[in-house]
Design an enzyme around this catalytic site. Structure first.
Site, short mmCIF file in Angstrom:
data_model
loop_
_atom_site.label_atom_id
_atom_site.label_comp_id
_atom_site.label_asym_id
_atom_site.label_seq_id
_atom_site.Cartn_x
_atom_site.Cartn_y
_atom_site.Cartn_z
N ARG A 236 -3.81 -10.01 4.77
CA ARG A 236 -4.21 -10.02 3.35
C ARG A 236 -2.99 -9.58 2.53
O ARG A 236 -2.42 -8.52 2.79
CB ARG A 236 -5.39 -9.06 3.14
CG ARG A 236 -6.00 -9.07 1.75
CD ARG A 236 -7.22 -8.16 1.71
NE ARG A 236 -7.89 -8.17 0.42
CZ ARG A 236 -7.62 -7.33 -0.57
NH1 ARG A 236 -6.69 -6.39 -0.40
NH2 ARG A 236 -8.27 -7.39 -1.71
N LYS B 131 0.82 -1.21 0.00
CA LYS B 131 0.00 0.00 0.00
C LYS B 131 0.86 1.26 0.00
O LYS B 131 2.06 1.24 0.25
CB LYS B 131 -0.97 -0.03 1.18
CG LYS B 131 -2.12 -1.01 0.95
CD LYS B 131 -3.29 -0.79 1.85
CE LYS B 131 -4.50 -1.61 1.39
NZ LYS B 131 -5.64 -1.47 2.31
#
Length: 285
Positions: free
Chosen positions: A249, A215
């Site tokens: 995740r 991210k």
């Protein structure tokens, strides 16, 4: 969750990501084709992923995708993978969730945190699990310059409220997973603080999922481009597990599995794969 049980007391589950989108932020459409999406999910299961998360629409702002098109994207992948591995579907549409559950999905991963009240009813009726993630904006809408007085306290209050909504609709507590939503309507300083204080989310009492992989907050913290964030993602994942996260995740399944299995071994939750170093050997006659 519909025949799938995960004991997270001494185990960290890895949720692999399969995006059936042409414009996902990380893989840029590498698994958009149906055969590529199925192959990626099977490969993740073979590597050891506990869950494969299938999405047909990215979170980032953009024009809406017709619901029937999202169903066409995700349902064939769910149907192909459900006999192989536990499958979650990444969607905020109750209609898509219902179709995916009918195709074999065990979990609905809702990045809007049950913003549509009908979603909880669909999940309860389908006896599926739910990931309740925090975000602020309406689905796929921009939210520039988000402000929080205390990002952890506000996100925790949101997750608690939406968990109450899920419980009120008949979803049992053991099927509810919480996700603080790193980078979802948050800047890098917000996401770093969420990570630093993850123990406060673990204290809420539901299994905690962290979606940190590649991210922007990882890239901005390190000054790394999108293709060079693996080490930072793994460091954040390990830190998160030490703070109480139990589901990670991830895009890079094998590397993430190695990282969390090492944490399990150090914590004494699992035995080493083998013992040879400085161990007794049988005498040769």
């Amino acid at each position: 969750m519909r025949g799938t049980t995960l004991d997270l007391t001494r185990h960290v589950a890895v949720m692999a990501i399969v995006n059936r989108t042409p414009d996902s932020f990380y893989d840029r459409g590498a698994t958009f084709a149906l055969d590529a999406a199925i192959a990626a999910g099977v490969a993740a299961a073979e590597e050891g992923a506990d869950i494969v998360d299938v999405g047909g629409v990215k979170f980032a702002p953009g024009p809406p995708l017709p619901i029937e098109h999202e169903i066409e994207r995700v349902v064939p992948v769910v149907r192909a993978l459900a006999p192989v591995v536990a499958v979650s579907v990444d969607t905020f549409h109750p209609e898509v969730a219902r179709a995916a559950i009918d195709a074999g999905a065990s979990i609905v991963n809702d990045t809007t945190g049950l913003r549509d009240p009908a979603m909880a009813d669909v999940i309860a009726e389908g006896e599926a699990g739910v990931v309740i993630a925090h975000s602020l904006a309406a689905p796929r809408m921009p939210h520039p310059n988000p402000h929080y007085d205390d990002v952890v306290a506000e996100v925790a209050a949101f997750l608690t409220d939406r968990r109450d909504r899920a419980l009120g609709c008949g979803i049992p507590p053991e099927r509810i997973i919480l996700d603080p939503g790193h980078d979802l309507n948050k800047n890098t300083l917000h996401s770093l603080e969420l990570t630093r204080r993850l123990r406060e989310f673990a204290a809420l009492g539901s299994p905690l999922l962290i979606a940190l992989s590649n991210k922007d907050f990882v890239g901005e913290a390190l000054g790394s481009d999108r293709g060079d964030r693996l080490a930072g993602s793994l460091a954040a994942a390990v830190y998160g597990v030490l703070q109480g996260a139990r589901i990670v995740r991830a895009h890079n399944v094998r590397e993430t599995l190695d990282a969390v299995r090492m944490v399990e071994a150090i914590a004494g939750w699992r035995e080493p794969a083998f013992l040879r170093h400085n161990m007794p050997t049988e005498e040769v006659a």
